[in-house]
Design a protein around this motif. Structure first.
Motif, PDB file in Angstrom:
ATOM      1  N   ASP A   4      16.685 -55.245 -84.768  1.00 43.52           N
ATOM      2  CA  ASP A   4      16.832 -53.900 -85.256  1.00 43.52           C
ATOM      3  C   ASP A   4      15.816 -53.037 -84.788  1.00 43.52           C
ATOM      4  O   ASP A   4      15.908 -51.961 -84.158  1.00 43.52           O
ATOM      5  N   GLU A   5      14.314 -53.647 -84.795  1.00 47.01           N
ATOM      6  CA  GLU A   5      13.363 -52.913 -84.339  1.00 47.01           C
ATOM      7  C   GLU A   5      13.088 -52.710 -82.754  1.00 47.01           C
ATOM      8  O   GLU A   5      12.951 -51.741 -82.068  1.00 47.01           O
ATOM      9  N   PHE A   6      13.669 -53.990 -82.041  1.00 46.35           N
ATOM     10  CA  PHE A   6      13.883 -53.920 -80.754  1.00 46.35           C
ATOM     11  C   PHE A   6      14.850 -52.779 -80.120  1.00 46.35           C
ATOM     12  O   PHE A   6      14.753 -52.006 -79.378  1.00 46.35           O
ATOM     13  N   MET A   7      16.206 -52.883 -80.657  1.00 49.21           N
ATOM     14  CA  MET A   7      16.967 -51.814 -80.544  1.00 49.21           C
ATOM     15  C   MET A   7      16.495 -50.361 -80.735  1.00 49.21           C
ATOM     16  O   MET A   7      16.606 -49.381 -80.069  1.00 49.21           O
ATOM     17  N   GLU A   8      15.482 -50.102 -81.655  1.00 50.20           N
ATOM     18  CA  GLU A   8      15.082 -48.681 -81.786  1.00 50.20           C
ATOM     19  C   GLU A   8      14.102 -48.423 -80.819  1.00 50.20           C
ATOM     20  O   GLU A   8      14.068 -47.323 -80.521  1.00 50.20           O
ATOM     21  N   VAL A   9      13.429 -49.253 -80.255  1.00 52.35           N
ATOM     22  CA  VAL A   9      12.485 -49.125 -79.317  1.00 52.35           C
ATOM     23  C   VAL A   9      13.328 -48.750 -77.781  1.00 52.35           C
ATOM     24  O   VAL A   9      13.067 -47.565 -77.282  1.00 52.35           O
ATOM     25  N   VAL A  10      14.138 -49.340 -77.432  1.00 49.89           N
ATOM     26  CA  VAL A  10      15.131 -49.225 -76.501  1.00 49.89           C
ATOM     27  C   VAL A  10      15.792 -47.720 -76.545  1.00 49.89           C
ATOM     28  O   VAL A  10      15.729 -46.795 -75.691  1.00 49.89           O
ATOM     29  N   GLU A  11      16.249 -47.531 -77.748  1.00 47.75           N
ATOM     30  CA  GLU A  11      17.009 -46.315 -77.993  1.00 47.75           C
ATOM     31  C   GLU A  11      16.035 -44.921 -77.777  1.00 47.75           C
ATOM     32  O   GLU A  11      16.201 -43.917 -77.213  1.00 47.75           O
ATOM     33  N   THR A  12      14.686 -45.170 -78.400  1.00 47.82           N
ATOM     34  CA  THR A  12      13.805 -44.269 -78.536  1.00 47.82           C
ATOM     35  C   THR A  12      13.306 -43.830 -76.963  1.00 47.82           C
ATOM     36  O   THR A  12      13.265 -42.793 -76.272  1.00 47.82           O
TER      37      THR A  12
ATOM     38  N   SER B  85      13.676 -54.384 -70.092  1.00 49.73           N
ATOM     39  CA  SER B  85      13.458 -55.706 -69.841  1.00 49.73           C
ATOM     40  C   SER B  85      12.769 -56.313 -70.964  1.00 49.73           C
ATOM     41  O   SER B  85      11.989 -55.551 -71.733  1.00 49.73           O
ATOM     42  N   ALA B  86      12.773 -57.566 -71.241  1.00 52.24           N
ATOM     43  CA  ALA B  86      12.140 -58.355 -72.297  1.00 52.24           C
ATOM     44  C   ALA B  86      12.360 -59.962 -72.261  1.00 52.24           C
ATOM     45  O   ALA B  86      13.088 -60.206 -71.315  1.00 52.24           O
ATOM     46  N   SER B  87      11.590 -60.561 -72.955  1.00 54.02           N
ATOM     47  CA  SER B  87      11.780 -61.786 -72.952  1.00 54.02           C
ATOM     48  C   SER B  87      11.717 -62.576 -74.365  1.00 54.02           C
ATOM     49  O   SER B  87      10.861 -62.249 -75.186  1.00 54.02           O
ATOM     50  N   SER B  88      12.849 -63.318 -74.763  1.00 51.02           N
ATOM     51  CA  SER B  88      12.774 -63.908 -75.968  1.00 51.02           C
ATOM     52  C   SER B  88      12.482 -65.350 -76.205  1.00 51.02           C
ATOM     53  O   SER B  88      12.397 -66.019 -76.997  1.00 51.02           O
TER      54      SER B  88
ATOM     55  N   LYS C  91      17.563 -62.104 -77.371  1.00 53.81           N
ATOM     56  CA  LYS C  91      17.487 -60.699 -78.043  1.00 53.81           C
ATOM     57  C   LYS C  91      17.759 -59.762 -77.084  1.00 53.81           C
ATOM     58  O   LYS C  91      18.481 -58.852 -77.130  1.00 53.81           O
ATOM     59  N   GLU C  92      17.121 -59.850 -75.956  1.00 53.39           N
ATOM     60  CA  GLU C  92      17.166 -58.656 -74.878  1.00 53.39           C
ATOM     61  C   GLU C  92      18.679 -58.417 -74.293  1.00 53.39           C
ATOM     62  O   GLU C  92      19.256 -57.362 -74.171  1.00 53.39           O
ATOM     63  N   MET C  93      19.572 -59.652 -74.145  1.00 52.94           N
ATOM     64  CA  MET C  93      21.051 -59.332 -74.015  1.00 52.94           C
ATOM     65  C   MET C  93      21.765 -58.909 -74.955  1.00 52.94           C
ATOM     66  O   MET C  93      22.677 -57.825 -74.737  1.00 52.94           O
ATOM     67  N   ILE C  94      21.418 -59.293 -76.175  1.00 54.29           N
ATOM     68  CA  ILE C  94      22.181 -58.884 -77.425  1.00 54.29           C
ATOM     69  C   ILE C  94      22.059 -57.345 -77.616  1.00 54.29           C
ATOM     70  O   ILE C  94      22.801 -56.720 -77.995  1.00 54.29           O
ATOM     71  N   VAL C  95      20.591 -56.939 -77.525  1.00 55.87           N
ATOM     72  CA  VAL C  95      20.498 -55.399 -77.664  1.00 55.87           C
ATOM     73  C   VAL C  95      20.970 -54.749 -76.542  1.00 55.87           C
ATOM     74  O   VAL C  95      21.686 -53.781 -76.812  1.00 55.87           O
ATOM     75  N   TRP C  96      20.953 -55.093 -75.456  1.00 54.98           N
ATOM     76  CA  TRP C  96      21.421 -54.354 -74.199  1.00 54.98           C
ATOM     77  C   TRP C  96      23.106 -54.306 -74.418  1.00 54.98           C
ATOM     78  O   TRP C  96      23.647 -53.133 -74.033  1.00 54.98           O
ATOM     79  N   LYS C  97      23.797 -55.344 -74.794  1.00 54.60           N
ATOM     80  CA  LYS C  97      25.179 -55.299 -74.956  1.00 54.60           C
ATOM     81  C   LYS C  97      25.346 -54.364 -76.212  1.00 54.60           C
ATOM     82  O   LYS C  97      26.559 -53.511 -76.141  1.00 54.60           O
ATOM     83  N   GLY C  98      24.654 -54.447 -77.242  1.00 56.75           N
ATOM     84  CA  GLY C  98      24.821 -53.750 -78.377  1.00 56.75           C
ATOM     85  C   GLY C  98      24.588 -52.109 -78.035  1.00 56.75           C
ATOM     86  O   GLY C  98      25.486 -51.052 -78.592  1.00 56.75           O
ATOM     87  N   PHE C  99      23.557 -51.807 -77.381  1.00 57.19           N
ATOM     88  CA  PHE C  99      23.530 -50.342 -76.930  1.00 57.19           C
ATOM     89  C   PHE C  99      24.594 -49.979 -75.855  1.00 57.19           C
ATOM     90  O   PHE C  99      24.988 -48.853 -76.240  1.00 57.19           O
TER      91      PHE C  99
ATOM     92  N   SER D  32      25.655 -68.014 -72.997  1.00 59.35           N
ATOM     93  CA  SER D  32      25.876 -66.637 -73.439  1.00 59.35           C
ATOM     94  C   SER D  32      25.008 -66.239 -74.507  1.00 59.35           C
ATOM     95  O   SER D  32      24.917 -66.999 -75.665  1.00 59.35           O
ATOM     96  N   ASN D  33      24.473 -65.098 -74.347  1.00 57.10           N
ATOM     97  CA  ASN D  33      23.271 -64.638 -75.536  1.00 57.10           C
ATOM     98  C   ASN D  33      22.165 -65.560 -75.756  1.00 57.10           C
ATOM     99  O   ASN D  33      21.740 -65.101 -76.785  1.00 57.10           O
ATOM    100  N   ALA D  34      22.076 -66.619 -75.186  1.00 58.29           N
ATOM    101  CA  ALA D  34      21.090 -67.626 -75.790  1.00 58.29           C
ATOM    102  C   ALA D  34      20.451 -68.488 -74.709  1.00 58.29           C
ATOM    103  O   ALA D  34      21.053 -68.566 -73.439  1.00 58.29           O
ATOM    104  N   PHE D  35      19.483 -69.540 -75.083  1.00 58.18           N
ATOM    105  CA  PHE D  35      19.152 -70.346 -74.090  1.00 58.18           C
ATOM    106  C   PHE D  35      19.413 -71.813 -74.965  1.00 58.18           C
ATOM    107  O   PHE D  35      19.192 -72.108 -76.200  1.00 58.18           O
TER     108      PHE D  35
END
Length: 373
Positions: free
Chosen positions: A189-197, A213-216, A237-245, A283-286
């Motif tokens: 949720d904090e990651f998403m807030e950074v991207v949105e802002t 871009s990011a790395s989990s 997380k980077e893929m999950i956040v991008w898809k969510g956004f 998908s969405n993970a390693f």
């Protein structure tokens, strides 16, 4: 549709082999952001024995390796790992030298403007002096320092305005990379807030083309998979956040990037007791198969057993999917063991194919939903 993928990769042998082995369709949807690592340590000592211009020779070889794959194509290049005041034997700044070499080799090179380095007058002069070919452009990179400065918008705007004034760049034609870096400990949720802002603010300044871009993946295998000779799943997380956004903002011009199978802080130095491992992107993970120290039983030969773990899992894509998948199958059948550089190649090749496919499938589904609405 946001189908282009922007992986941040080191211009080293493992990653270059991975890129060279991509199929043409995947390569066309991949614009790498090359981080050219610094020549130092034992590599520099050996280079000095071979040449009186070791740094220029090193940069020339990096340029040639990139051009062998991306001649006539766009690449984004950064030299952030080198000191801003470092110059080659001929007195040129590293970024300027490298971009010039790539231009000469017919690569559409797009240099990065680093927010974290903009306070250096030498760095500003380097960027100001660069004359870009017609098809090239600058890319602004906002790293952790810039992300912190979103709490001081006036200062951040002053820096961005200075970049525009010095370079004369066109905001609408200049991509912005929001590089969140290591997000292993950052809640989604904090990651998403950074991207949105960051996305909202840069769009408000007139920038139309934004990359996140990011790395989990952790900087050590012990943090990813606790027990030796076992497997684990690490969320991307980077893929999950991008898809969510993008699901919430289907018309947004936010493009996806990541650090491949490496953590941004991972070292290129091979540790004496390095664990053998395979980082297999799903998908969405390693899906990670961890062995044990190369100093222990079987050494690098562990890769054959780990390959069998991947091949026998529900996640395996089979050889036709990618060159990396083919090499994993070969290894599982006892064909070879491979070195750490080899496994960077195999893991990265599968990763890029998997992510490029994931992006295309997701954006296609998103467009289909939007069309029905």
């Amino acid at each position: 549709m946001n189908t282009q993928y922007f992986p941040i990769v080191r211009a080293k042998a493992g990653e270059m082999e991975a890129l060279k082995r991509l199929d043409a369709s995947t390569l066309a949807r991949c614009t790498p952001i090359f981080e050219v690592t610094k020549l130092d340590g034992s590599d520099l000592e050996r280079a000095r024995k071979r040449s009186t211009t070791p740094f220029e020779d090193y940069l020339d070889k990096r340029a040639e390796a990139i051009a062998a794959i991306f001649k006539g194509k766009h690449v984004i290049v950064d030299a952030s790992q080198w000191p801003v005041d470092f110059v080659t034997e001929g007195g040129e700044q590293v970024l300027g030298y490298l971009c010039s070499a790539l231009c000469d080799l017919d690569v559409n090179v797009c240099p990065v403007i680093g927010y974290d380095r903009w306070d250096s007058i030498e760095y500003q002069e380097t960027i100001k002096s660069m004359v870009l070919p017609e098809k090239s452009f600058f890319c602004i990179r906002l790293d952790s320092i810039a992300i912190e400065d979103f709490g001081d918008i006036d200062h951040l705007n002053d820096v961005i305005e200075s970049m525009i004034a010095v370079t004369g760049l066109n905001e609408a034609a200049t991509p912005v990379l929001i590089d969140v870096g290591d997000v292993t400990k950052l809640p989604i949720d904090e990651f998403m807030e950074v991207v949105e802002t960051a996305y909202g603010h840069m769009k408000g300044l007139g920038f139309e083309f934004v990359i996140m871009s990011a790395s989990s993946i952790p900087d050590s295998i012990e943090k990813a998979v606790k027990d030796r000779d076992s497997t684990g799943i690490v969320q991307r997380k980077e893929m999950i956040v991008w898809k969510g956004f993008m699901s919430a903002n289907p018309s947004a011009s936010l493009y996806f990037g990541d650090y491949g199978v490496r953590n941004p802080r991972s070292s290129d130095i091979i540790a004496t007791h390095m664990n053998v491992k395979i980082r297999y992107t799903i998908s969405n993970a390693f899906f990670i198969a961890r062995g044990h120290s190369v100093q222990g039983a079987d050494g690098y030969a562990q890769s054959q057993q780990l390959s069998r773990v991947i091949v026998n899992s529900v996640h395996y894509k089979h050889p036709p999917f990618s060159w990396g998948d083919m090499k994993i199958m070969e290894c599982s059948l006892g064909g070879f063991t491979g070195s750490s550089t080899n496994w960077i190649s195999f893991d990265t090749n599968h990763h890029i194919k998997m992510v490029a496919t994931e992006i295309l499938e997701f954006t296609t589904q998103l467009a289909a939903v939007a069309a029905r609405v």
